[in-house]
Design a protein around this motif. Structure first.
Motif, mmCIF file in Angstrom:
data_model
loop_
_atom_site.group_PDB
_atom_site.id
_atom_site.type_symbol
_atom_site.label_atom_id
_atom_site.label_comp_id
_atom_site.label_asym_id
_atom_site.label_seq_id
_atom_site.Cartn_x
_atom_site.Cartn_y
_atom_site.Cartn_z
ATOM 1 N N LEU A 127 0.854 -1.192 0.000
ATOM 2 C CA LEU A 127 0.000 0.000 0.000
ATOM 3 C C LEU A 127 0.886 1.237 0.000
ATOM 4 O O LEU A 127 1.781 1.365 0.835
ATOM 5 N N LYS A 128 0.630 2.143 -0.933
ATOM 6 C CA LYS A 128 1.409 3.370 -1.042
ATOM 7 C C LYS A 128 0.471 4.568 -0.952
ATOM 8 O O LYS A 128 -0.619 4.552 -1.524
ATOM 9 N N GLN A 129 0.933 5.579 -0.238
ATOM 10 C CA GLN A 129 0.204 6.842 -0.207
ATOM 11 C C GLN A 129 1.242 7.963 -0.212
ATOM 12 O O GLN A 129 2.172 7.962 0.605
ATOM 13 N N ASN A 130 1.086 8.895 -1.127
ATOM 14 C CA ASN A 130 2.015 10.017 -1.210
ATOM 15 C C ASN A 130 1.733 11.005 -0.089
ATOM 16 O O ASN A 130 0.592 11.172 0.340
ATOM 17 N N SER A 131 2.785 11.670 0.355
ATOM 18 C CA SER A 131 2.595 12.676 1.411
ATOM 19 C C SER A 131 2.031 13.952 0.788
ATOM 20 O O SER A 131 2.264 14.264 -0.375
ATOM 21 N N ASN A 132 1.267 14.663 1.598
ATOM 22 C CA ASN A 132 0.714 15.951 1.165
ATOM 23 C C ASN A 132 0.615 16.861 2.376
ATOM 24 O O ASN A 132 1.174 16.566 3.438
ATOM 25 N N ALA A 133 -0.116 17.957 2.258
ATOM 26 C CA ALA A 133 -0.191 18.926 3.344
ATOM 27 C C ALA A 133 -0.907 18.378 4.575
ATOM 28 O O ALA A 133 -0.604 18.763 5.701
ATOM 29 N N THR A 134 -1.845 17.448 4.383
ATOM 30 C CA THR A 134 -2.622 16.952 5.518
ATOM 31 C C THR A 134 -2.117 15.631 6.088
ATOM 32 O O THR A 134 -2.443 15.290 7.214
ATOM 33 N N SER A 135 -1.340 14.865 5.318
ATOM 34 C CA SER A 135 -0.851 13.585 5.837
ATOM 35 C C SER A 135 0.596 13.357 5.403
ATOM 36 O O SER A 135 1.062 13.912 4.410
ATOM 37 N N GLU A 136 1.281 12.518 6.171
ATOM 38 C CA GLU A 136 2.679 12.204 5.884
ATOM 39 C C GLU A 136 2.810 11.135 4.807
ATOM 40 O O GLU A 136 3.882 10.915 4.264
ATOM 41 N N GLY A 137 1.738 10.429 4.515
ATOM 42 C CA GLY A 137 1.792 9.332 3.570
ATOM 43 C C GLY A 137 2.360 8.081 4.226
ATOM 44 O O GLY A 137 2.821 8.115 5.366
ATOM 45 N N PHE A 138 2.333 6.974 3.520
ATOM 46 C CA PHE A 138 2.874 5.726 4.055
ATOM 47 C C PHE A 138 3.223 4.788 2.918
ATOM 48 O O PHE A 138 2.825 4.993 1.768
ATOM 49 N N TYR A 139 4.000 3.795 3.252
ATOM 50 C CA TYR A 139 4.406 2.738 2.332
ATOM 51 C C TYR A 139 4.535 1.487 3.183
ATOM 52 O O TYR A 139 5.517 1.304 3.888
#
Length: 167
Positions: A127-139
């Protein structure tokens, strides 16, 4: 013939040692050829894939899986790759989804596979999520073994350093 006997009588030790060396060289060459060339025509998986032809996951089935999971508005994209008895699934998660919700989406995606397929294939989910202004994201990665009942997730969460306590 007399020359050979004469040479043997004069150089008996040398002749015996050379015969031993030649025999050893032939044995070594035979073993090397057998190890490296004779066994190359076999399947690289050996007997581990016996019976998998009854549970093949076709290309159309893989694209159906990708389409069904990508229809979820919390998933940006999905990719599936079947190698041997392992199914690799990679999901790009939307920015507004937290880790727990992403893990539940991944767990629900396993329901697309039948019980028989889950008893044959191992599953690796990333599972990948890019970081943005509201969250740090994860991998993060999760895995389900043939004998396992659910997904087991790695613990690669971001570590926050604590400030040392001064007295």
């Amino acid at each position: 013939m007399k020359k050979i006997r004469k040479f043997y009588k004069e150089h008996r030790v040398f002749t015996i040692l050379m015969a031993i060396v030649i025999v050893c060289a032939i044995l070594i060459a035979t073993v090397l050829i057998q190890c490296f060339y004779v066994g190359n025509g076999k399947n690289k998986y050996g007997h581990r894939l016996d019976g998998i032809e009854n549970y093949q996951i076709s290309e159309s089935r893989q694209s159906d899986f990708e389409n069904n999971i990508a229809n979820n508005d919390k998933v940006k994209s999905v990719e599936i790759n079947v190698t041997g008895k392992i199914v690799y699934i990679t999901m790009q998660i939307a920015e507004n989804v937290d880790i727990v919700e992403a893990e539940s989406i991944a767990l629900k995606s396993l329901e697309e596979f039948s019980e028989e397929e889950q008893k044959v294939y191992d599953f690796n989910i990333t599972l990948k999520q890019n970081s943005n202004a509201t969250s740090e994201g994860f991998y993060i990665s999760g895995a389900k073994n043939v004998n396992g009942s659910g997904l087991v997730w790695n613990n690669n969460r971001k570590v926050v350093k604590e400030e040392p306590v001064t007295e």
